[in-house]
Design a protein around this motif. Structure first.
Motif, PDB file in Angstrom:
ATOM      1  N   THR A  96       3.776  -7.876   4.102  1.00  0.00           N
ATOM      2  CA  THR A  96       4.601  -7.733   2.896  1.00  0.00           C
ATOM      3  C   THR A  96       3.868  -8.246   1.675  1.00  0.00           C
ATOM      4  O   THR A  96       3.870  -7.607   0.608  1.00  0.00           O
ATOM      5  CB  THR A  96       5.924  -8.485   3.075  1.00  0.00           C
ATOM      6  OG1 THR A  96       6.625  -7.966   4.213  1.00  0.00           O
ATOM      7  CG2 THR A  96       6.804  -8.350   1.841  1.00  0.00           C
ATOM      8  N   ALA A  97       3.219  -9.406   1.811  1.00  0.00           N
ATOM      9  CA  ALA A  97       2.444  -9.948   0.696  1.00  0.00           C
ATOM     10  C   ALA A  97       1.275  -9.046   0.335  1.00  0.00           C
ATOM     11  O   ALA A  97       0.972  -8.835  -0.844  1.00  0.00           O
ATOM     12  CB  ALA A  97       1.950 -11.353   1.046  1.00  0.00           C
ATOM     13  N   VAL A  98       0.619  -8.490   1.353  1.00  0.00           N
ATOM     14  CA  VAL A  98      -0.524  -7.599   1.100  1.00  0.00           C
ATOM     15  C   VAL A  98      -0.077  -6.365   0.312  1.00  0.00           C
ATOM     16  O   VAL A  98      -0.746  -5.941  -0.646  1.00  0.00           O
ATOM     17  CB  VAL A  98      -1.180  -7.187   2.440  1.00  0.00           C
ATOM     18  CG1 VAL A  98      -2.108  -5.991   2.247  1.00  0.00           C
ATOM     19  CG2 VAL A  98      -1.962  -8.356   3.017  1.00  0.00           C
ATOM     20  N   VAL A 158      -6.790  -9.065  -0.781  1.00  0.00           N
ATOM     21  CA  VAL A 158      -6.109  -8.150  -1.699  1.00  0.00           C
ATOM     22  C   VAL A 158      -5.635  -8.873  -2.954  1.00  0.00           C
ATOM     23  O   VAL A 158      -5.619  -8.293  -4.048  1.00  0.00           O
ATOM     24  CB  VAL A 158      -4.922  -7.472  -0.996  1.00  0.00           C
ATOM     25  CG1 VAL A 158      -4.227  -6.489  -1.921  1.00  0.00           C
ATOM     26  CG2 VAL A 158      -5.383  -6.758   0.271  1.00  0.00           C
ATOM     27  N   GLY A 159      -5.277 -10.147  -2.813  1.00  0.00           N
ATOM     28  CA  GLY A 159      -4.697 -10.872  -3.938  1.00  0.00           C
ATOM     29  C   GLY A 159      -5.676 -11.225  -5.028  1.00  0.00           C
ATOM     30  O   GLY A 159      -5.334 -11.154  -6.216  1.00  0.00           O
ATOM     31  N   LEU A 166       6.557 -11.618  13.411  1.00  0.00           N
ATOM     32  CA  LEU A 166       7.045 -12.328  12.229  1.00  0.00           C
ATOM     33  C   LEU A 166       5.893 -12.681  11.287  1.00  0.00           C
ATOM     34  O   LEU A 166       5.968 -12.454  10.073  1.00  0.00           O
ATOM     35  CB  LEU A 166       7.785 -13.591  12.639  1.00  0.00           C
ATOM     36  CG  LEU A 166       9.194 -13.425  13.214  1.00  0.00           C
ATOM     37  CD1 LEU A 166       9.782 -14.798  13.535  1.00  0.00           C
ATOM     38  CD2 LEU A 166      10.092 -12.682  12.234  1.00  0.00           C
ATOM     39  N   GLY A 167       4.829 -13.257  11.850  1.00  0.00           N
ATOM     40  CA  GLY A 167       3.690 -13.633  11.023  1.00  0.00           C
ATOM     41  C   GLY A 167       3.021 -12.428  10.388  1.00  0.00           C
ATOM     42  O   GLY A 167       2.664 -12.448   9.198  1.00  0.00           O
ATOM     43  N   ALA A 168       2.848 -11.369  11.169  1.00  0.00           N
ATOM     44  CA  ALA A 168       2.208 -10.166  10.646  1.00  0.00           C
ATOM     45  C   ALA A 168       3.067  -9.509   9.571  1.00  0.00           C
ATOM     46  O   ALA A 168       2.548  -9.025   8.559  1.00  0.00           O
ATOM     47  CB  ALA A 168       1.941  -9.191  11.784  1.00  0.00           C
ATOM     48  N   ALA A 169       4.388  -9.486   9.774  1.00  0.00           N
ATOM     49  CA  ALA A 169       5.276  -8.863   8.794  1.00  0.00           C
ATOM     50  C   ALA A 169       5.247  -9.618   7.470  1.00  0.00           C
ATOM     51  O   ALA A 169       5.229  -9.001   6.394  1.00  0.00           O
ATOM     52  CB  ALA A 169       6.702  -8.803   9.339  1.00  0.00           C
ATOM     53  N   VAL A 176      -8.166   0.254  -3.562  1.00  0.00           N
ATOM     54  CA  VAL A 176      -7.086  -0.620  -3.105  1.00  0.00           C
ATOM     55  C   VAL A 176      -6.662  -0.252  -1.689  1.00  0.00           C
ATOM     56  O   VAL A 176      -6.381  -1.127  -0.857  1.00  0.00           O
ATOM     57  CB  VAL A 176      -5.890  -0.535  -4.076  1.00  0.00           C
ATOM     58  CG1 VAL A 176      -4.700  -1.328  -3.535  1.00  0.00           C
ATOM     59  CG2 VAL A 176      -6.286  -1.048  -5.450  1.00  0.00           C
ATOM     60  N   VAL A 177      -6.637   1.043  -1.391  1.00  0.00           N
ATOM     61  CA  VAL A 177      -6.296   1.480  -0.032  1.00  0.00           C
ATOM     62  C   VAL A 177      -7.312   0.923   0.967  1.00  0.00           C
ATOM     63  O   VAL A 177      -6.940   0.496   2.074  1.00  0.00           O
ATOM     64  CB  VAL A 177      -6.225   3.014   0.040  1.00  0.00           C
ATOM     65  CG1 VAL A 177      -6.171   3.485   1.489  1.00  0.00           C
ATOM     66  CG2 VAL A 177      -5.010   3.513  -0.715  1.00  0.00           C
ATOM     67  N   LEU A 178      -8.571   0.914   0.592  1.00  0.00           N
ATOM     68  CA  LEU A 178      -9.600   0.344   1.473  1.00  0.00           C
ATOM     69  C   LEU A 178      -9.352  -1.142   1.704  1.00  0.00           C
ATOM     70  O   LEU A 178      -9.464  -1.634   2.843  1.00  0.00           O
ATOM     71  CB  LEU A 178     -10.984   0.558   0.866  1.00  0.00           C
ATOM     72  CG  LEU A 178     -12.159  -0.055   1.633  1.00  0.00           C
ATOM     73  CD1 LEU A 178     -12.250   0.519   3.040  1.00  0.00           C
ATOM     74  CD2 LEU A 178     -13.471   0.156   0.880  1.00  0.00           C
ATOM     75  N   LEU A 179      -9.000  -1.882   0.657  1.00  0.00           N
ATOM     76  CA  LEU A 179      -8.703  -3.306   0.805  1.00  0.00           C
ATOM     77  C   LEU A 179      -7.486  -3.525   1.706  1.00  0.00           C
ATOM     78  O   LEU A 179      -7.482  -4.419   2.563  1.00  0.00           O
ATOM     79  CB  LEU A 179      -8.465  -3.936  -0.567  1.00  0.00           C
ATOM     80  CG  LEU A 179      -9.675  -4.108  -1.483  1.00  0.00           C
ATOM     81  CD1 LEU A 179      -9.241  -4.689  -2.821  1.00  0.00           C
ATOM     82  CD2 LEU A 179     -10.730  -4.998  -0.835  1.00  0.00           C
ATOM     83  N   ILE A 180      -6.451  -2.721   1.508  1.00  0.00           N
ATOM     84  CA  ILE A 180      -5.238  -2.874   2.310  1.00  0.00           C
ATOM     85  C   ILE A 180      -5.527  -2.564   3.775  1.00  0.00           C
ATOM     86  O   ILE A 180      -5.038  -3.255   4.686  1.00  0.00           O
ATOM     87  CB  ILE A 180      -4.117  -1.975   1.762  1.00  0.00           C
ATOM     88  CG1 ILE A 180      -3.676  -2.486   0.388  1.00  0.00           C
ATOM     89  CG2 ILE A 180      -2.935  -1.930   2.716  1.00  0.00           C
ATOM     90  CD1 ILE A 180      -2.636  -1.614  -0.295  1.00  0.00           C
ATOM     91  N   ARG A 181      -6.319  -1.530   4.031  1.00  0.00           N
ATOM     92  CA  ARG A 181      -6.671  -1.211   5.415  1.00  0.00           C
ATOM     93  C   ARG A 181      -7.505  -2.321   6.041  1.00  0.00           C
ATOM     94  O   ARG A 181      -7.322  -2.656   7.223  1.00  0.00           O
ATOM     95  CB  ARG A 181      -7.427   0.116   5.447  1.00  0.00           C
ATOM     96  CG  ARG A 181      -6.525   1.328   5.307  1.00  0.00           C
ATOM     97  CD  ARG A 181      -7.282   2.613   5.144  1.00  0.00           C
ATOM     98  NE  ARG A 181      -6.420   3.765   5.405  1.00  0.00           N
ATOM     99  CZ  ARG A 181      -6.711   5.009   5.056  1.00  0.00           C
ATOM    100  NH1 ARG A 181      -7.869   5.265   4.449  1.00  0.00           N
ATOM    101  NH2 ARG A 181      -5.882   5.992   5.341  1.00  0.00           N
TER     102      ARG A 181
END
Length: 235
Positions: free
Chosen positions: A103-105, A34-35, A96-99, A49-54
């Motif tokens: 958040t960054a995504v 995403v970045g 924790l790792g996923a959150a 962008v929604v596709l990338l986030i998913r």
């Protein structure tokens, strides 16, 4: 000793023994997925962008699939610490790792959307999808762990082997199946199926959480014994 006191004592062990590398790799790949477009263009369509986030959500979920794996599972069955405590600590690490990665995504995804469509990015709805996928992975990993420790292989390494392909296949099947709009889990934002799809994901999340809790419990009081011995035999 109470369970509350066990958690801080066992956390370093959980961090050392858990397979965190796949999650770290998956989070890094998700952030880059995403970045990079966010830094390069910053004016993408909302649907892209929604596709990338998913896709990033699926990557993070797959990375968390291996955290319950434990090659020493059979040799630690006799320890006094309940197995669900260790599972709980590893799930805590996964959350924790996923959150952090999620958040960054979301932040990068907002940067990647065209400014005119940026307010339309449904971050809460996409977060619900990601949470449900992660809960599905944890439930499948707990099921795979239980199956692998009970088949005589001497290890609990079946969690990731079941959870990772399981969630990927589930996503592929849900995309390819000709589902009605009201049941399409990957409905597009602003479409008529968006709100019904949120209810589908909420149901999936609830069922997966209940299944994960049930599967992380001990199977039976006698399952933690060292081995079976015939009555009347010694040595």
């Amino acid at each position: 000793m109470s369970t509350r006191r066990l958690f801080p004592l066992l956390l370093p062990y959980a961090l050392r023994s858990a397979r965190t590398l796949p999650l770290l790799i998956a989070v890094t790949a998700a952030v880059l997925l995403v970045g990079v477009p966010a830094l390069v263009s910053g004016g993408m369509r909302l649907i892209d962008v929604v596709l990338l986030i998913r896709s990033a959500a699926v990557l993070i979920a797959v990375g968390a699939a291996f955290l319950l794996d434990d090659p020493a599972a059979r040799t630690t069955e006799v320890v006094p610490t309940p197995r669900w405590v260790v599972h709980g600590l590893r799930i805590f690490v996964a959350l924790l790792g996923a959150a952090a990665g999620w958040t960054a995504v979301l932040l990068l995804g907002a940067m990647a959307v065209n400014p005119d469509e940026r307010p339309l990015l449904p971050q809460p709805g996409l977060t619900l999808e990601a949470a449900a996928l992660l809960a599905m992975v944890i439930a499948l990993a707990a099921l795979g762990f239980r199956l692998s420790t009970g088949n005589g292989t001497g290890a609990g390494t079946g969690g990731g082997a079941l959870a990772a392909p399981g969630v990927v296949m589930g996503v592929i099947v849900s995309v390819l199946l000709p589902l009605p709009e009201a049941l399409d889990p990957f409905a597009q934002p602003l479409s008529a199926g968006w709100d019904p799809s949120r209810r589908v994901w909420a149901l999936v999340l609830c069922v997966a959480v209940v299944a994960a809790v049930a599967l992380c419990r001990e199977t039976a009081p006698g399952r933690r014994a060292v081995g079976w011995r015939a009555p009347g035999r010694r040595g």
